[in-house]
Scaffold this active site. Sequence first.
Site, mmCIF file in Angstrom:
data_model
loop_
_atom_site.group_PDB
_atom_site.id
_atom_site.type_symbol
_atom_site.label_atom_id
_atom_site.label_comp_id
_atom_site.label_asym_id
_atom_site.label_seq_id
_atom_site.Cartn_x
_atom_site.Cartn_y
_atom_site.Cartn_z
ATOM 1 N N ASN A 2 -22.994 -4.574 3.754
ATOM 2 C CA ASN A 2 -23.360 -3.251 3.268
ATOM 3 C C ASN A 2 -22.679 -3.000 1.926
ATOM 4 O O ASN A 2 -21.950 -3.858 1.417
ATOM 5 C CB ASN A 2 -22.967 -2.188 4.299
ATOM 6 C CG ASN A 2 -23.868 -0.964 4.243
ATOM 7 O OD1 ASN A 2 -24.475 -0.664 3.227
ATOM 8 N ND2 ASN A 2 -23.947 -0.244 5.344
ATOM 9 N N GLN A 48 -20.852 1.602 -3.253
ATOM 10 C CA GLN A 48 -21.708 2.430 -4.097
ATOM 11 C C GLN A 48 -21.235 3.873 -4.167
ATOM 12 O O GLN A 48 -21.750 4.663 -4.973
ATOM 13 C CB GLN A 48 -23.146 2.395 -3.591
ATOM 14 C CG GLN A 48 -23.346 3.066 -2.238
ATOM 15 C CD GLN A 48 -24.736 2.868 -1.687
ATOM 16 O OE1 GLN A 48 -25.063 1.799 -1.194
ATOM 17 N NE2 GLN A 48 -25.559 3.907 -1.762
ATOM 18 N N HIS A 107 -32.694 2.432 2.910
ATOM 19 C CA HIS A 107 -31.440 1.785 2.534
ATOM 20 C C HIS A 107 -31.657 0.280 2.412
ATOM 21 O O HIS A 107 -32.371 -0.322 3.216
ATOM 22 C CB HIS A 107 -30.360 2.065 3.580
ATOM 23 C CG HIS A 107 -28.976 1.658 3.171
ATOM 24 N ND1 HIS A 107 -28.386 2.073 1.999
ATOM 25 C CD2 HIS A 107 -28.062 0.854 3.776
ATOM 26 C CE1 HIS A 107 -27.164 1.573 1.907
ATOM 27 N NE2 HIS A 107 -26.956 0.816 2.971
ATOM 28 N N CYS A 130 -28.066 1.736 -3.467
ATOM 29 C CA CYS A 130 -27.951 0.630 -2.519
ATOM 30 C C CYS A 130 -28.785 -0.573 -2.935
ATOM 31 O O CYS A 130 -28.357 -1.726 -2.809
ATOM 32 C CB CYS A 130 -28.347 1.080 -1.123
ATOM 33 S SG CYS A 130 -30.052 1.717 -1.009
#
Length: 446
Positions: free
Chosen positions: A384, A64, A363, A70
Amino acid sequence: MSKSISNENIQKYHNDLLDRKEAKVMQRAVSHNGINSSAANFEAEGNMKPNFSIEIDTGEVANQKHSGRCWIFAALNTMRHNLAKNFNLSGDFELSQIYTTFWDKFEKCNWFLENIIKTADEPLTSRRVSWLLDSPQQDGGQWDMLCAVIEKYGVVPQSAMVETAVSNDTSELNAVLNQKLRIDAIQLRELASQNSSDIEKVKDEMLSEIYRVLVYSFGEPVSEFNFEYRDEKNEYHIDTDLTPKKFFDKYVNLNLEDYVSIINSPTLDKPYEKTYTVDMLGNVIDGRQVKHLNLEMDRLEELTITQLKNGESVWFGSDVSKESDRKKGIMDDNLYSKDELFDIDLLMSKDEQLDYHQSVMNHAMVITGVDIVDGQPTKWKVENSWGNQVGSKGYFVMSESWFRRFTYQVVINKKYLSEEDKKNQEQDPVVLDPWDPMGTLAFNEK
């Protein structure tokens, strides 16, 4: 009666420090190395090896970059997993995050303007109006907001609409949009105070200007495209004249209504087995409402494991800023012994963390695996969206204790819910204040 700090107080604190034989050594260590490095618990780090008894192969991680998207990256990652598997796509295949971002931001601007009109009779000093003006629009969001955008606009592969310099670092765009929206708010509140019949016309002109800003920054969203790709066997495929909604229906093929938000918020204002929404939180007018079912942590964990066992990854929201090492890709509340380092009490319960603003959901990531030992989860595999230069090629390891302490939300397919869960999820939601911790993922994104 208030009391100031006296010289006598300071002398006492100084003497207390002198009584500690280790004080000078600790001062040199902490001031030279930093707090986290001095408090690092290497035993805890050794327990976070990336080995899992249940694991979903999800390919390469996305990035990102310098944006707070996110929640979009995580959601599109969960969707691309099955798409890539079903159509034998390579591990680096991605759905276009910028396409979804364009429409999310455009809809958020309209959402803000509508809420400014609705609150025009409230003073600028009211907390609701102040909250709106603090952050007219932003990068963050919630699962249901993502669904609202996709249900209206569909999705496209990244090859159909690629990232730009602005999408990779959204700070300048956010500054421009928020300044413009605040200026628009001045005009709309004035028109509302005059009961002007021109208010919708003026708002429409504002949206046209916002659309121009977004097109210059991101490019105009594709409306029709060809999908070309080579599969893992290097065989060529092309599908022509697709629209974003047709692409979603054919290739992603998910009923987003099947996926619901489960939260764990043990605060007194949110009894379990009830549903909640957040006032003024959303993006698409008349779109899907943000809605959370609050369950005990044991139940949330059980549902997460069930979904993983059935081959589906899990979108989740947490406080990634707490007790984590970004470079090593470790999230573990035993990673740093800061309480021992300073000889102070730093322990808070999960409800206290929320009530006293120590922790918020900031997040979103994807759970793709879990290690179960003797029937109990010990650690989790996390995909992630910070690129492959952190963690284990972008994947993180999350300890069981960190998961229970700092995870606040997961998205679960309704088919894994019990009949009682389903019945509870269908309740009309209690409306929370706009600044409630269960809405902060839209504003404190990492």
